[in-house]
Design a protein around this motif. Structure first.
Motif, short mmCIF file in Angstrom:
data_model
loop_
_atom_site.label_atom_id
_atom_site.label_comp_id
_atom_site.label_asym_id
_atom_site.label_seq_id
_atom_site.Cartn_x
_atom_site.Cartn_y
_atom_site.Cartn_z
N GLN A 1 0.81 -1.21 0.00
CA GLN A 1 0.00 0.00 0.00
C GLN A 1 0.85 1.26 0.00
O GLN A 1 0.42 2.32 0.47
CB GLN A 1 -0.94 0.02 1.21
N THR A 2 2.07 1.18 -0.52
CA THR A 2 2.94 2.36 -0.60
C THR A 2 3.56 2.42 -1.99
O THR A 2 3.60 1.43 -2.72
CB THR A 2 4.06 2.30 0.44
N LEU A 3 4.05 3.59 -2.34
CA LEU A 3 4.76 3.78 -3.60
C LEU A 3 5.97 4.65 -3.33
O LEU A 3 5.88 5.66 -2.65
CB LEU A 3 3.84 4.45 -4.63
N SER A 4 7.09 4.24 -3.88
CA SER A 4 8.32 4.99 -3.67
C SER A 4 8.63 5.84 -4.90
O SER A 4 8.57 5.35 -6.03
CB SER A 4 9.49 4.04 -3.40
N ILE A 5 8.94 7.11 -4.67
CA ILE A 5 9.33 7.99 -5.76
C ILE A 5 10.65 8.66 -5.38
O ILE A 5 10.98 8.81 -4.20
CB ILE A 5 8.26 9.06 -6.07
#
Length: 272
Positions: free
Chosen positions: A160-164
């Motif tokens: 449930q996370t996204l890394s940018i």
């Protein structure tokens, strides 16, 4: 698909890979079936016309398969039960047979000859096999994407996370804090729930889509939206839909082919 080379990476799209394989297959079939000579044989000359004919057959069939699969998937929310799978396979094989027959007739008119019936059946069988294999790949990938099969992309989605990457720093953002992704001027932007617009390291929405859970929906080629950010859905002309997001001043237009799928997704459980 990514090819790693010293100090650089070359990213190849699925279409590039498919078309490259079709060129290779046309080359092999031309030399083994029609020309019956290999490049290192004496008095070898490249069989340009047979190669071009095989390539046209293959590209027509592959592009029709792709268009047909997207059309069927977009018109209605196809599941992966036997009825839906058989519909996709049957439709693609019928289209393949019709295209093969039309191209063969055109070829015989242009070159003024009659094709041997056994050769016709054999080449038709090869084209049907290509169509069947490609259709199977489409169905398998669609099933793996929508089903609960545990793949690397599903593992990423379950977090449930996204890394940018932002200003040379790795930043992790919760999915619930994301409103949408927008592709503009060759860049992918993330718009959060506060309305802030962040530049990401991604080059296409396809890359982002693979990392997200079913909390998100690909509305069109330029936008991926979050269910929680939608304020309203509005009917538009030709059965299209207008999606209003709280963080955007302009509405997002969804084609009539994806409108039903969007409604089904929006009305489903909000859990990812």
């Amino acid at each position: 698909m990514t090819i790693a080379l010293p100090n650089q990476k070359i990213k190849l799209s699925d279409n590039t890979v498919r078309r490259s394989l079709m060129v290779l297959l046309a080359f092999v079939m031309t030399h083994l079936i029609t020309y019956q000579k290999l490049p290192f044989s004496p008095d070898y000359q490249f069989p340009f016309i047979p190669f071009t004919i095989f390539l046209i057959y293959g590209l027509f069939i592959c592009e029709t398969n792709t268009w047909n699969y997207r059309r069927l998937s977009g018109k209605s929310k196809l599941g992966f039960d036997m009825k839906s799978v058989w519909l996709i396979i049957r439709t693609n094989l019928v289209f393949c047979s019709v295209i093969f027959a039309m191209l063969t007739i055109l070829q015989m008119i242009i070159f003024q000859y009659v094709m041997n019936p056994f050769r016709f059946v054999g080449l038709l069988g090869v084209c049907l096999m290509i169509s069947l294999i490609e259709t199977g790949v489409f169905i398998f990938r669609g099933y793996a994407k929508s089903n609960g099969t545990l793949t690397l992309n599903k593992l990423a989605a379950k977090s449930q996370t996204l890394s940018i990457v932002r200003k040379n720093e790795l930043r992790t953002i919760q999915e619930e804090d994301i409103s949408c992704f927008v592709h503009q001027n060759g860049c992918v932007f993330l718009i959060d729930k506060e309305g802030s617009k962040l530049v990401t390291q991604y080059e296409s929405l396809n890359e982002v889509e693979e990392k997200l859970s079913n909390r998100f929906f690909r509305a069109n080629r330029q936008t991926i939206i979050s269910r929680g950010a939608i304020s309203s859905l509005q009917k538009d002309v030709n059965n299209k839909l207008k999606v209003h997001l709280e963080q955007l001043s302009t509405c997002i237009t969804v084609s009539r082919y994806k409108s039903r799928e969007l409604k089904t997704w929006f009305q489903s459980d909000h859990s990812a």
